[in-house]
Design an enzyme around this catalytic site. Structure first.
Site, PDB file in Angstrom:
ATOM      1  N   SER A 123       0.834  -1.192   0.000  1.00  0.00           N
ATOM      2  CA  SER A 123       0.000   0.000   0.000  1.00  0.00           C
ATOM      3  C   SER A 123       0.864   1.235   0.000  1.00  0.00           C
ATOM      4  CB  SER A 123      -0.925   0.015   1.220  1.00  0.00           C
ATOM      5  OG  SER A 123      -0.254   0.514   2.353  1.00  0.00           O
ATOM      6  N   LYS A 124       0.364   2.240  -0.697  1.00  0.00           N
ATOM      7  CA  LYS A 124       1.146   3.453  -0.807  1.00  0.00           C
ATOM      8  C   LYS A 124       1.256   4.140   0.549  1.00  0.00           C
ATOM      9  CE  LYS A 124       1.922   7.326  -3.820  1.00  0.00           C
ATOM     10  NZ  LYS A 124       1.382   8.293  -4.764  1.00  0.00           N
ATOM     11  N   ARG A 125       0.185   4.061   1.282  1.00  0.00           N
ATOM     12  CA  ARG A 125       0.174   4.700   2.588  1.00  0.00           C
ATOM     13  C   ARG A 125       1.248   4.100   3.491  1.00  0.00           C
ATOM     14  NH1 ARG A 125      -2.073   3.750   7.201  1.00  0.00           N
ATOM     15  NH2 ARG A 125      -3.101   1.856   6.499  1.00  0.00           N
TER      16      ARG A 125
END
Length: 501
Positions: free
Chosen positions: A250-252
């Site tokens: 995930s980018k987060r």
RNA sequence: GGCGCGUUGGUGUAACUGGUUAACACGCCGCCCUCUCAAGGCGGAGAGCACGGGUUCGAGUCCCGUACGCGCUACCA
């Protein structure tokens, strides 16, 4: 043999960037289409038109473009077809495959949605919806009075769905394990499972190749296909790509490392990254190609088949915070292989772009100094892992001044090792000046003779010269370096380096 | 909680329909080459195939169970 063309699609939601998993899905669809001479379609699943569409889609387009995954149709926007989706929902309502549910909307916070669902489910067994068997007359009447409702699919009570997945095999699921899914929200907004099916039908999709996270959704979609009286496409679900922690990418959580444009910006060659991605969850099934790692794009296209797709999830082994091994080591190795071996005419423009970005490019490299430039690239490419290395390690070759860095350890090891170098280096420089032919062989002959006369080991001067000329302790064979740097810069740098001793 | 999917060295993968000491690549270690590093060559460590049962003369390959991971279970996609 069917003469119908194979049609596949990549259908990402516009999140602002193309992540590695999405890229792999796109790649497999693309490879499959190209292998079968089919059609590759791009469709943006923009369910929420409120967000800034263009900006969100741009990252995806950029990623696909860089990877060289060209689409034949699209990009289509799912939100442009809501009317058709709505019509399909009402068609299912008419045909009795769906019903109006007048239950008031239950508000759920997005925060702990998974947990809420699990808890609700744990509370008790599923009960049939009270509006499931409402008479058509009453249903129509209440709707006519403006009472809000959702349209739900009426999943049969007895029986099961079945479909064959090209990767995971035959899949079955009892109807009783499938809830009456909502097709249309009370505000008239169509929901995912309805929209994909409608779009895939409309676009004539023959093979749905997508992430494994949709495997259980597929049963619902099969139900919708059947209720709509349409042929079900072939399904092939792909294993997921996981982070080193075995969690989802995930980018987060993982940052830019999961975005493909990062690989572009950090000096990857598209073909190398494609090669790496292709082998994440797929391998040429059996036989002669099983032990190979490097496949050209053309080879991938000709070798690709759904049979070679793996069932288990794959770990993308990047290392956060490690400057040298910032991403999967095999990917880095592969990029190195490509940089070493691709034809010069393909490498040239990539290095040119890299040098332009770092302000090292000169137009003469394209004309009168082209031979010199290409020769220098052949020296540098042997050791380059990314295109960035051409402007970092390569900087001393492309600049006339001393703007390249002197590695502290190299200075210590090669220049400050022997105080005699303070005298020797300028003398060596003066000797070089006398050379008419400044080549690999002539400079080597001179240096070795010089060392003999001075009674020092050639290695001492060789290593000192390397650091004097490049600031580094490592690099190509010294006399290749000397010849590439040329006489005047060599002389100047040797004299300059004497001050560092 | 229910339903489903998966599990071969650190990572990516191979092992035809069950049959030699489980193979290849990356990474790691060492040697050779050598002016350094890389490349290249050679060699090594590292899994007995998640775990436990079973079927079989024989199982990573078949069956059952357990564990773990993941997915779906939403008027998200």
């Amino acid at each position: 043999m069917s003469t119908d063309k194979i049609r596949v699609r990549f259908a990402p939601s516009p999140t602002g960037y193309l992540h590695v998993g999405g890229a792999r899905t796109a790649l497999f669809n693309w490879l499959f289409a190209r292998h079968h001479n089919g059609v590759f379609i791009l469709r943006i699943e923009d369910t929420d038109r409120l967000r800034n569409d263009d900006a969100m889609v741009r990252g995806i387009l950029e990623g696909l473009q860089w990877l060289g995954l060209d689409y034949d149709e699209g990009p289509f926007h799912q939100s442009d077809y809501y009317e058709q989706h709505r019509a399909a929902a009402y068609q299912l309502l008419e045909s009795g495959h769906a019903y109006r549910d007048f239950t008031p909307k239950e508000e759920r916070s997005d925060e702990n949605i998974k947990q809420q669902i699990a808890e609700a489910a744990a509370r008790g067994p599923k009960v049939l919806n009270p509006y499931r068997n409402l008479s058509k007359a009453e249903s129509d009447a209440r709707a006519a009075q403006g009472e809000p409702y959702v349209i739900r699919f009426k999943v049969p009570e007895e029986g099961k769905t079945q479909f064959r997945d090209e990767v995971f095999g035959v899949q079955e699921r009892d109807y009783k394990d499938i809830e009456d899914l909502v097709l249309l929200r009370s505000d008239g907004h169509p929901l995912y499972n309805l929209s994909v099916v409608c779009d895939d039908i409309m676009m004539g999709i023959t093979h749905v190749i997508r992430g494994q996270d949709h495997l259980s959704n597929t049963h619902k979609q099969v139900l919708i296909y059947e209720a709509l009286g349409k042929a079900v496409p072939v399904f092939a679900h792909l294993p997921l790509i996981l982070a080193p922690s075995k969690g989802k990418l995930s980018k987060r959580k993982h940052g830019e490392i999961v975005s493909v444009t990062t690989y572009r910006d950090r000096g990857f060659i598209p073909d190398a990254f494609v090669n790496f991605l292709a082998l994440l969850g797929w391998s040429p099934s059996s036989g002669e190609h099983a032990d190979r790692e490097i496949f050209s794009r053309a080879e991938l296209v000709s070798l690709f088949s759904l049979e070679g797709i793996h069932k288990a999830n794959a770990v993308f082994n990047f290392t956060e915070g490690d400057a040298r091994n910032w991403t999967d080591q095999k990917a880095l190795w592969m990029n190195h292989e490509y940089i070493k071996t691709i034809p010069m005419e393909k490498l040239f423009p990539m290095v040119k772009a890299e040098l332009q970005q770092s302000g090292l490019w000169r137009d003469e490299y394209e004309d009168e100094r082209r031979a010199w430039f290409e020769h220098t690239l052949t020296l540098l490419r042997e050791r380059a892992r990314t295109l960035h290395d051409f402007s970092s390690h390569g900087r001393p070759y492309f600049t006339d001044d001393f703007s390249f860095e002197f590695d502290e350890a190299a200075v210590k090891k090669n220049l400050q090792k022997d105080p005699a170098l303070k005298e020797l280096l300028p003398q060596l420089a003066d000797a070089f000046v006398t050379l008419d032919e400044f080549t690999h062989d002539s400079t080597e002959a001179l240096l070795r003779k010089f060392a003999e006369e001075k009674g020092v080991k050639a290695g001492l001067l060789i290593n000192a010269t390397r650091t004097a000329l490049t600031g580094q302790a490592v690099g190509p064979g010294l006399f290749d370096v000397v010849a590439a740097i040329g006489k005047s810069r060599t002389v100047a740098r040797l004299k300059h380096a004497a001050q560092l001793v």
